[in-house]
Design a protein around this motif. Structure first.
Motif, short mmCIF file in Angstrom:
data_model
loop_
_atom_site.label_atom_id
_atom_site.label_comp_id
_atom_site.label_asym_id
_atom_site.label_seq_id
_atom_site.Cartn_x
_atom_site.Cartn_y
_atom_site.Cartn_z
N PRO A 1 -23.08 24.25 64.91
CA PRO A 1 -21.39 23.72 64.39
C PRO A 1 -21.29 22.73 63.54
O PRO A 1 -22.50 21.85 63.66
N LEU A 2 -20.87 22.50 63.00
CA LEU A 2 -20.40 21.32 61.72
C LEU A 2 -19.36 20.30 62.09
O LEU A 2 -18.01 21.25 62.43
N ILE A 3 -19.90 19.14 62.60
CA ILE A 3 -18.44 18.26 63.07
C ILE A 3 -18.06 17.18 61.74
O ILE A 3 -19.53 16.86 61.57
N ILE A 4 -17.09 17.03 61.88
CA ILE A 4 -16.86 16.01 60.57
C ILE A 4 -16.41 14.90 61.13
O ILE A 4 -15.58 15.00 62.35
N ASN A 5 -17.29 13.80 60.89
CA ASN A 5 -16.53 12.13 61.57
C ASN A 5 -15.52 12.12 60.85
O ASN A 5 -15.08 11.11 59.46
N ASP A 6 -14.34 11.70 61.69
CA ASP A 6 -13.48 10.32 61.10
C ASP A 6 -12.47 11.35 59.34
O ASP A 6 -12.17 10.57 59.29
N ASP A 7 -12.93 12.37 59.50
CA ASP A 7 -12.04 12.29 58.40
C ASP A 7 -11.29 14.09 58.26
O ASP A 7 -12.29 15.15 57.78
N LEU A 8 -10.07 14.20 58.41
CA LEU A 8 -9.74 15.15 58.29
C LEU A 8 -9.47 15.82 57.43
O LEU A 8 -9.79 17.55 57.40
N LYS A 9 -9.31 15.44 56.09
CA LYS A 9 -9.61 16.00 54.84
C LYS A 9 -10.50 17.26 54.57
O LYS A 9 -10.33 18.39 54.64
N VAL A 10 -11.61 16.66 54.73
CA VAL A 10 -12.64 17.39 54.96
C VAL A 10 -12.52 18.23 55.53
O VAL A 10 -13.57 19.61 55.57
N ALA A 11 -12.99 17.67 56.66
CA ALA A 11 -12.80 18.33 58.34
C ALA A 11 -12.15 20.22 57.68
O ALA A 11 -12.69 21.20 58.18
N ILE A 12 -10.97 19.94 57.60
CA ILE A 12 -9.96 20.98 57.54
C ILE A 12 -10.58 21.13 55.82
O ILE A 12 -11.45 23.44 56.18
N ARG A 13 -10.50 21.33 54.93
CA ARG A 13 -11.25 22.00 53.66
C ARG A 13 -12.72 22.88 53.50
O ARG A 13 -12.54 23.47 53.69
N VAL A 14 -13.44 22.14 54.42
CA VAL A 14 -14.97 22.67 54.54
C VAL A 14 -15.00 24.43 55.74
O VAL A 14 -15.92 24.13 55.09
N GLY A 15 -13.94 23.99 56.51
CA GLY A 15 -13.87 24.68 57.75
C GLY A 15 -14.46 24.63 58.85
O GLY A 15 -15.28 24.88 59.34
N ALA A 16 -14.97 23.25 58.84
CA ALA A 16 -16.11 22.85 59.46
C ALA A 16 -15.65 23.10 61.37
O ALA A 16 -14.46 23.54 61.79
#
Length: 215
Positions: free
Chosen positions: A69-84
């Protein structure tokens, strides 16, 4: 990606390009996974969205290859766009309620707690796991106001059933004690990212954690 149990992770790598000290972060990540890292969080504080997104997309090619799993720290736009796989937020970030409202597909949401009173908050209740931060003060996390210590983990374990991820100067000398005190998982930065051999460092930490669980 399917979870075999509610929180199946034991060794959690938190990383940024700067943490890798000039080495290729993708190489560090892959070596860490091969050594036993179960989950990776990309933390690029201060990076522009497009820069963060590019780094996240590159890292996701590595994590996807190994079904990590890839978790994104504190950036909703990045998390959604990358499909985290999920996202981790702290006390000064977008709260879990905001993440849940904006991103229904978030499969794993972590929330850092720094004080005991935050444990019973409505925001903590919305998180899938709690980042106990920091166990010991560390140069990679300077905006915190407390230090939990081993006793803090033990106290939290008696107050919640939520998975606890210990972070803050975690290394081979203290991971066993943290697990034995009640943490479900240990998050590391320098202990792997700054190691001469990230794969060997990860394997060593994972063995210590597994041994502590078995006791």
């Amino acid at each position: 990606m399917k979870l075999d149990r509610p929180f199946p992770y034991r060794l959690y790598l938190v990383m940024s390009e700067a943490d890798c000290h000039g080495r290729d972060p993708l190489w560090v990540a892959e070596e860490a996974i091969l050594g036993g890292v179960d989950i990776i969080q990309l933390r690029e504080k201060g990076a522009a969205v497009e820069v963060f997104l590019k780094k996240a997309a590159q890292l996701k090619t590595v994590t996807d290859r190994y079904d990590v799993p890839l978790i994104i720290n504190d950036d909703l736009k990045v998390a959604i766009r990358v499909g985290a796989f999920g996202m981790h937020v702290g006390q000064q970030d977008l709260p879990p309620s905001g993440v849940r409202e904006a991103w229904s597909d978030c499969r794993l949401l972590g929330y850092s707690i720094e004080r005991l009173e935050q444990l019973q908050s409505a925001e903590a209740a919305l998180a899938d796991y709690l980042g106990v931060s920091p166990i010991f003060r560390t140069a990679t996390k300077t905006d915190t106001v407390s230090e939990w210590g081993i006793a803090g983990i033990r106290q939290l374990r008696g107050l919640t059933d939520k998975p606890l991820v210990a972070i803050g100067r975690m290394n081979r000398g203290n991971v066993a004690a943290v697990i034995q005190a009640g943490a479900d998982c240990v998050a590391v930065v320098s202990a792997i990212c700054a190691a001469d051999d990230p794969r060997a460092a990860a394997a060593d930490l994972k063995a210590l954690i597994n041994n502590a669980i078995a006791i």
